[in-house]
Design a protein around this motif. Structure first.
Motif, PDB file in Angstrom:
ATOM      1  N   THR A  87       0.761  23.974  18.914  1.00 28.97           N
ATOM      2  CA  THR A  87      -0.488  23.527  18.294  1.00 28.97           C
ATOM      3  C   THR A  87      -1.660  24.379  18.761  1.00 28.97           C
ATOM      4  OG1 THR A  87       0.475  21.351  18.693  1.00 28.97           O
ATOM      5  CG2 THR A  87      -1.684  21.402  17.664  1.00 28.97           C
ATOM      6  N   LEU A  88      -1.649  24.716  20.060  1.00 19.18           N
ATOM      7  CA  LEU A  88      -2.730  25.541  20.596  1.00 19.18           C
ATOM      8  C   LEU A  88      -2.711  26.942  19.991  1.00 19.18           C
ATOM      9  CD1 LEU A  88      -2.670  24.450  24.316  1.00 19.18           C
ATOM     10  CD2 LEU A  88      -4.628  24.331  22.784  1.00 19.18           C
ATOM     11  N   VAL A 138      -1.520  21.253  29.410  1.00 18.69           N
ATOM     12  CA  VAL A 138      -0.833  22.187  28.531  1.00 18.69           C
ATOM     13  C   VAL A 138       0.642  22.227  28.919  1.00 18.69           C
ATOM     14  CG1 VAL A 138      -0.593  24.618  27.910  1.00 18.69           C
ATOM     15  CG2 VAL A 138      -2.855  23.607  28.121  1.00 18.69           C
ATOM     16  N   GLY A 139       1.509  22.075  27.957  1.00 19.11           N
ATOM     17  CA  GLY A 139       2.944  22.113  28.237  1.00 19.11           C
ATOM     18  C   GLY A 139       3.696  22.427  26.958  1.00 19.11           C
ATOM     19  N   ALA A 140       5.028  22.385  27.050  1.00 18.24           N
ATOM     20  CA  ALA A 140       5.855  22.722  25.899  1.00 18.24           C
ATOM     21  C   ALA A 140       5.430  21.933  24.657  1.00 18.24           C
ATOM     22  CB  ALA A 140       7.315  22.428  26.224  1.00 18.24           C
ATOM     23  N   ALA A 141       4.938  20.700  24.891  1.00 16.27           N
ATOM     24  CA  ALA A 141       4.647  19.807  23.776  1.00 16.27           C
ATOM     25  C   ALA A 141       3.508  20.310  22.893  1.00 16.27           C
ATOM     26  CB  ALA A 141       4.320  18.410  24.304  1.00 16.27           C
ATOM     27  N   ASN A 142       2.572  21.055  23.474  1.00 16.82           N
ATOM     28  CA  ASN A 142       1.429  21.405  22.630  1.00 16.82           C
ATOM     29  C   ASN A 142       1.116  22.900  22.551  1.00 16.82           C
ATOM     30  OD1 ASN A 142       0.409  21.655  25.181  1.00 16.82           O
ATOM     31  ND2 ASN A 142      -1.093  20.004  25.014  1.00 16.82           N
ATOM     32  N   VAL A 143       1.998  23.738  23.081  1.00 16.76           N
ATOM     33  CA  VAL A 143       1.734  25.178  23.022  1.00 16.76           C
ATOM     34  C   VAL A 143       1.635  25.647  21.582  1.00 16.76           C
ATOM     35  CG1 VAL A 143       2.760  27.441  23.388  1.00 16.76           C
ATOM     36  CG2 VAL A 143       2.640  25.832  25.258  1.00 16.76           C
TER      37      VAL A 143
END
Lengths: 453, 453
Positions: free
Chosen positions: B357-358, B350-355
């Motif tokens: 989307t989550l 989990v990181g900035a890239a998919n927060v």
């Protein structure tokens, strides 16, 4: 956000990859992905939403496909397999080790399984069938039947010649196993011992028969426990007749320990460790709904207790304001006891022999915390509502509920385990039901008796 | 109780031992204890209350004392050391491996440390000092400086003669390390390769330089991650100049993974993984009090929200009965999201890239669950209180609170990690504060607007 994850390699890669994917530049993505190990690729795929996941999966080198499938959770694996045609799947899995293949095989379509079995030579097919004949989560499923065995009546010299003739040893081989004519396990010889003794040394002088073999039917958790209790790197697996069947290596044990830990963390929230971070909304919803419905039931139980005291609340509305504090604090204190107990049970440190002692210790801790926090709470309530009676009622109720929480925190997980269930899974719900019901009951009951007469 | 723990070896031993201790027969206890490995003895000691613990500790073979001390948590260790006199401690620890000794040394009394250092030969003392010069929880602390090195310009034959002359290899040696004249790390040679190639083979044909060395300053968690991502059994440790300093073996990594998992499970309840099951009541109380006091603060925050609506509750007491359901269900739903997020953050998934989307996925799951559970809750409330308005208010408030829970479940741990704190530790408190406050506010607020106008 970028600063927070600066030191986190995976998160950084994820970001780079995500940017590259967004811009449609697949060349850099492919290069980036294929510098990773299969486990890292698996981790990366799990962190991507379904659309990007499919794109990246298509870019993974075909030769890594099988290992990647081994390293992702069941849910994600299902999705990845759905993207592959049968030929791709067969090519991906046919070179896997027997234990990894056994791990995968049940997720494969039947037609693919048949093809895979057909493509294997007879020896490997028989080995796979043997491994599959043991239940999941047992030593039999974890073992790799590919072991190097020697006899007792020989010397290092002969063994060295045999090994040179044989060429490569199976991955992570640190011992050769010594077996009888009937393939019974007799002991093991460290590779280091072969290297540090003179060529003429008879093999039976080097045998280490101290480490007991693992029974093929032992549970995976027991196996993991033994490995970490004894610092083993590998262990032989035997059947009831002491016939050597295979060996388990510590890299598989590390996977068990990791998934056991994930299981504990997630099952406390009613989730499965195979849960995909990006599982389809419908699926995620259905799974969580079960857990939340149970919680709704216990919430009604607590609400019905409050309902019994509706008249009391009607006369003194401050009770409605304060009652969540008593219930909530009980839940928090009980959760602390529970966390210690669940760990103790998992490590085998808690049993009939010491439950009473633990109950006694936790009751005293609860009583002391109750005195301190009850006094504090009573004072704040006195300042807020200017009622000595209310202040005494809430202090008493809090102390009582901390005691209930301690007792429930000790007994709930022990009882759940006694009935053969997993204490990590269900304890939390039972505990908070106890602390909610008893918190409301004690606080509102005391208020009815003392304040409203 | 006995049936539940029948399959649990440790619990069974614990029972036997406890019975024997109760009856004062120390002979059987001594025999039983000394069939166990040091890790098992450590586990057993942790499961005993202080009195019995002291008795059993006195019965452990002196030669196992050091290894047992390595295998218990800090709290228990402190108690065991307090039972030993300086000579016993010195005798117990002087034969430990350097990495284990480094792990223990900070818990020893200063005078004992001096004695231990004096009793060591110069080489080992320098090694210990080197290991201790690295911060805790780094590769430098985990490594064992005792490695077997060879040069490139030689053949298997020569290496074999050297090894036979040397005799034993350090425990868990699976590779020899190839170094330059300046002791720079060049690659490694598997023991298996030495055994399966002809004696005349030049060493440089066998070198595996694929596996990168570990930097001495890497964190223990990073090291553990690498081991399990790459299925390593051991890895060389180097400094900035690529000088070989030692090696890390997987048995130490297993300990890291276990304690990392315990840390996650216990810190969620505000506890330390070194917490002793039988810690003295005063100590246990003080530690838990901090956590519970914070919780008391957040509980008052929630109560003050309820207080704002005292007039509303005064007019419709059913609200007091039902309000814990809305708040509690939000807490439960949020905990599910939190569990997934904490795991995802720990794995770097989990990181900035998919927060974003989550957040989108979890919001949709929450909305769907809100519709189903809200309808169900609304119907029950309709049957219970015969008020369509109340039924609509609670259904709407529940759905809204599940949405708040989803958003908090995603954002709270990410934010905590962003600020450099451990999301496993503090997320739960923040989350339930949000779900309590927002649950009460939405439910009572909607009721005020809709039902009491």
């Amino acid at each position: 956000m970028a600063e927070a994850v600066r030191h986190d390699k995976t998160a950084r890669q994820l970001r780079l990859l995500s940017d590259a994917l967004d811009s449609g530049r697949l060349g850099p993505v492919r290069r980036l992905v294929n510098t990773l190990s299969p486990a890292e690729i698996g981790n990366l795929l799990e962190s991507l939403p379904p659309g990007k996941r499919t794109v990246v999966w298509g870019l993974v080198d075909a030769e890594d496909d099988g290992e990647v499938l081994v390293h992702v959770g069941d849910d994600v694996r299902e999705g990845l397999l759905a993207e592959m045609d049968p030929d791709e799947i067969i090519a991906a899995v046919e070179d896997l080790d027997i234990d990894d293949l056994a791990d995968l095989v049940e997720d494969l379509p039947d037609t693919v399984i048949d093809e895979v079995l057909k493509s294997m030579d007879r020896e490997n097919r028989e080995r796979l069938e043997q491994v599959l004949s043991y239940p999941e989560d047992t030593a039999g499923r974890l073992m790799n039947p590919d072991v190097v065995t020697v006899r007792t009546d020989t010397t290092i010299d002969v063994v060295l010649r045999y090994l040179r003739l044989r060429g490569e040893l199976p991955e992570h081989t640190d011992h050769l196993y010594v077996v009888s004519r009937r393939h019974q396990y007799l002991g093991r010889i460290a590779l280091a011992a072969l290297l540090t003794h003179e060529p003429g040394t008879p093999i039976n002088k080097l045998i280490d028969d101290e480490q007991p073999a693992i029974d093929v039917e032992e549970s995976a958790n027991q196996v993991a426990r033994k490995f970490s209790d004894h610092d083993w790197l590998s262990a032989p697996v035997v059947d009831d007749n002491n016939i050597l069947l295979g060996r388990i290596t510590i890299d598989d044990v590390v996977d068990i320990i990791r998934s056991e830990a994930e299981h504990q963390a997630l099952s406390a929230a009613g989730l499965d460790e195979d849960e995909d971070l990006f599982s389809p909304v419908w699926r995620a919803m259905r799974r969580r709904l079960i857990w939340l419905s149970i919680n709704l039931g216990t919430a009604f139980l607590a609400a019905s207790v409050v309902g019994e005291f509706a008249d009391t609340i009607d006369k003194l509305v401050a009770l409605a304001v304060l009652m969540p504090i008593v219930a909530g604090m009980g839940g928090n204190a009980g959760t602390q006891v529970l966390a210690l107990m669940v760990r103790g049970l998992a490590l085998g440190q808690v049993g009939a022999a010491n439950v009473r002692t633990l109950l006694w210790k936790e009751s005293r801790v609860a009583l002391l915390n109750g005195l301190v926090l009850g006094t504090l709470l009573g004072l704040i309530v006195l300042l807020w509502f200017h009622s000595v009676g209310l202040s005494i009622v809430i202090a008493t109720a809090l102390t009582a509920n901390l005691l209930f929480a301690a007792v429930a925190g000790v007994l709930v997980p022990v009882t759940i385990k006694r009935f053969g269930y997993d204490p990590a899974l269900a304890s939390g719900i039972f505990l908070t039901t106890v602390t909610d019901v008893m918190g409301f009951f004690t606080f509102l009951g005391l208020a009815t008796i003392i304040l409203l007469r």
